[in-house]
Scaffold this active site. Structure first.
Site: not given
Length: 566
Positions: A25, A27, A29, A33, A102, A203, A260, A334-335
């Site tokens: 991150d 910034n 928040d 990003d 992706d 994907d 995928e 990520h899955d």
């Protein structure tokens, strides 16, 4: 490694996967990003990777964390701007890194302009961009259940029809039978390729062609709905569509593609990756990811059997090579659960087993994918309550197993600890400071509490860390052509504790021996390989001088790689 202009440059490359919301991150928040990624590109370069793959960065309502895209031509505001992306791409290329994105085109968000038009009227030109069916005797068109709970069909009163969504109801499936849809997808691809990106991860790309008639699927165990894969996986026109995509778009750029492909066995995969067919460069298969499935599918708490893992990985190594294809190599993404927690030992032998898993994978034939944090041995997270989890799949599973299956909450939380997708999505652990150095604000997803021990700064301060070991593995892949070109052969297939194999060319041979045991064990070298010519190449324990040529003594989770001239 100096990258060349050959179209198969990706064969010698190593890919580093970045989940943008969880990487860095910039910034304050609490959300990772694009500028945060740019700040860390030098880190990825120092590890030795050649390619950075970003999960979706497009405008999205984030029902499925960016896999529901509302505008393919805009950067999601939480991640930055197009100017930020251009800076990221330029910086990556200046560092000698390639960048792939992706491509999510089986479905869009229901907030996409196309779908907003499509649901307004059957006469709208965009109506046929999606898959619609009339009710069947007042019921939904078939029994398919979506990946995130409920039916795959959602009714829209304005058109008196149901639309298909294999995933969340906010993710309507595109109608690839419509040539205008395909051309619109190709336009999106050209937009990003003309910007200079270096390829796509596609994907669920094998689901884009549905079987006519939408046949009912077999009822999935412990679910009330049918399996949609029977009418979607590797459908009747998928290869036709991909060949068209290749001819019209991909063949005009020197890029890499990886698709995928869930519910795809090795024989199903061959047509996708056979270089003579001009479709994709490689695919992500799930055969090794399914080895620990059980009564509750993915969320079972079974442990895989090593003999099964050897069989599956070996089958993919040999079959794909026989058909002039190429393998993707991965333990996690990520899955999926964290590699060291799922396939290794994330407690006493976290460091040793993480190094061993890296060795086993990186010495195979194919393109290795490192998921962010894998290189420091990040582990599964163990949140105490379901409210701490963000993932839509995890929330659905908790509800279904506790309310429908009536399983104890504690039992379900154990299952989620093993398999929730949020295990991979916790923020990257950079250092021991607040929020692991990911953000100055509370992150969108809680940091794994073990960040004070498992983090980049600690790893880079220790010459014996997983991080430096991964750096060495990548250097070996770049240095020795045999890792790219050598023929694979499995050794000792029935051994329940040791995964051993050779890679062989006309002039050299690699011997790779990996222990999955928590104790010291011996492994007998096959007679045909017994030789004093073997030279140690890498070991995750200190290399001890040993003139023994018939047996190897292996420490817990030890990995040994030897090289000899032939």
């Amino acid at each position: 490694m100096m990258m060349n202009n050959q179209r198969d440059w990706w064969k010698k490359a190593v890919v580093y996967q970045v989940y943008p919301k969880s990487f860095q991150d910039s910034n304050g928040d609490g959300i990772g990003d694009l500028n945060g990624i740019t700040q860390k590109l030098a880190y990825i370069k120092s590890l030795g990777a050649d390619v950075v793959w970003l999960n979706p960065i497009y405008q999205s309502p984030h029902v499925d964390n960016g896999y529901d895209i509302a505008d393919y031509y805009q950067i999601d505001a939480d991640l930055g701007s197009m100017a930020d992306f251009d800076r990221l791409l330029t910086t990556a290329h200046q560092l000698g890194l390639k960048l792939i994105l992706d491509l999510v085109v089986n479905h869009t968000s229901d907030q996409h302009r196309w779908f907003q038009e499509a649901k307004s009227s059957r006469d709208n030109p965009y109506h046929d961009y999606y898959i619609w069916q009339d009710a069947v005797s007042g019921q939904v068109p078939n029994n398919w259940g979506s990946s995130f709970g409920g039916s795959t069909w959602e009714y829209v009163p304005a058109v008196d029809q149901y639309y298909l969504h294999l995933f969340a109801k906010e993710q309507p499936d595109l109608n690839w039978r419509n040539p205008q849809v395909r051309q619109a997808v190709y336009d999106i691809m050209r937009f990003w390729l003309d910007k200079g990106i270096d390829g796509f991860r596609m994907d669920v790309i094998n689901l884009i062609s549905k079987v006519a008639g939408f046949p009912d699927g077999p009822i999935i165990q412990n679910k009330q709905y049918g399996d949609y894969y029977v009418g979607t996986a590797n459908g009747p026109h998928v290869h036709e569509y991909l060949q068209e995509m290749n001819e019209q778009v991909l063949s005009h750029y020197s890029v890499m593609t990886v698709g995928e492909t869930p519910h795809t066995g090795v024989q199903d995969a061959v047509p996708y990756v056979d270089a003579r067919r001009h479709e994709l460069d490689m695919v992500f298969h799930f055969d090794h990811m399914h080895l620990d499935y059980g009564k509750y599918g993915k969320f079972s708490t079974n442990r895989f059997k090593l003999t099964d893992l050897k069989r599956v990985l070996s089958e993919w190594q040999t079959t794909i090579a026989e058909h002039q294809g190429w393998n993707s190599l991965y333990w996690s993404n990520h899955d999926q659960a964290r590699a060291v927690s799922r396939f290794g030992n994330d407690s006493v032998y976290r460091v040793a087993s993480a190094k061993m898993l890296g060795t086993l994978l990186h010495m195979l034939q194919g393109t290795p994918y490192i998921y962010e944090g894998e290189e420091i041995g990040m582990t599964n997270v163990n949140y105490r309550d379901i409210q701490s989890y963000d993932d839509i799949e995890t929330q659905d599973v908790f509800k279904r197993l506790t309310q429908i299956e009536n399983l104890p909450v504690q039992k379900v939380m154990e299952m989620i600890h093993c398999k929730s997708r949020d295990n991979a999505r916790t923020p990257m652990q950079w250092n021991r400071s607040t929020n692991a150095g990911f953000s100055i604000k509370q992150p969108w997803l809680k940091v794994n509490p073990n960040y004070t021990v498992v983090n980049v700064a600690t790893a880079q301060a220790d010459p014996q860390s997983i991080w430096y070991y991964y750096q060495r593995l990548i250097k070996l892949r770049h240095q020795y052509d045999i890792v790219t070109t050598g023929t694979y052969q499995l050794l000792d297939p029935d051994n329940p504790l040791v995964f051993a194999y050779t890679r062989t060319t006309a002039t050299q041979q690699l011997l790779v021996v990996c222990s999955f045991a928590t104790h010291i064990s011996d492994w007998a070298i096959p007679v045909s390989l017994q030789s004093k010519k073997w030279q140690p190449l890498i070991d995750n324990y200190p290399i001890v001088a040993d003139n023994e040529t018939a047996n190897l003594t292996l420490q817990p989770y030890e990995a040994k790689v030897f090289l000899r001239a032939l």
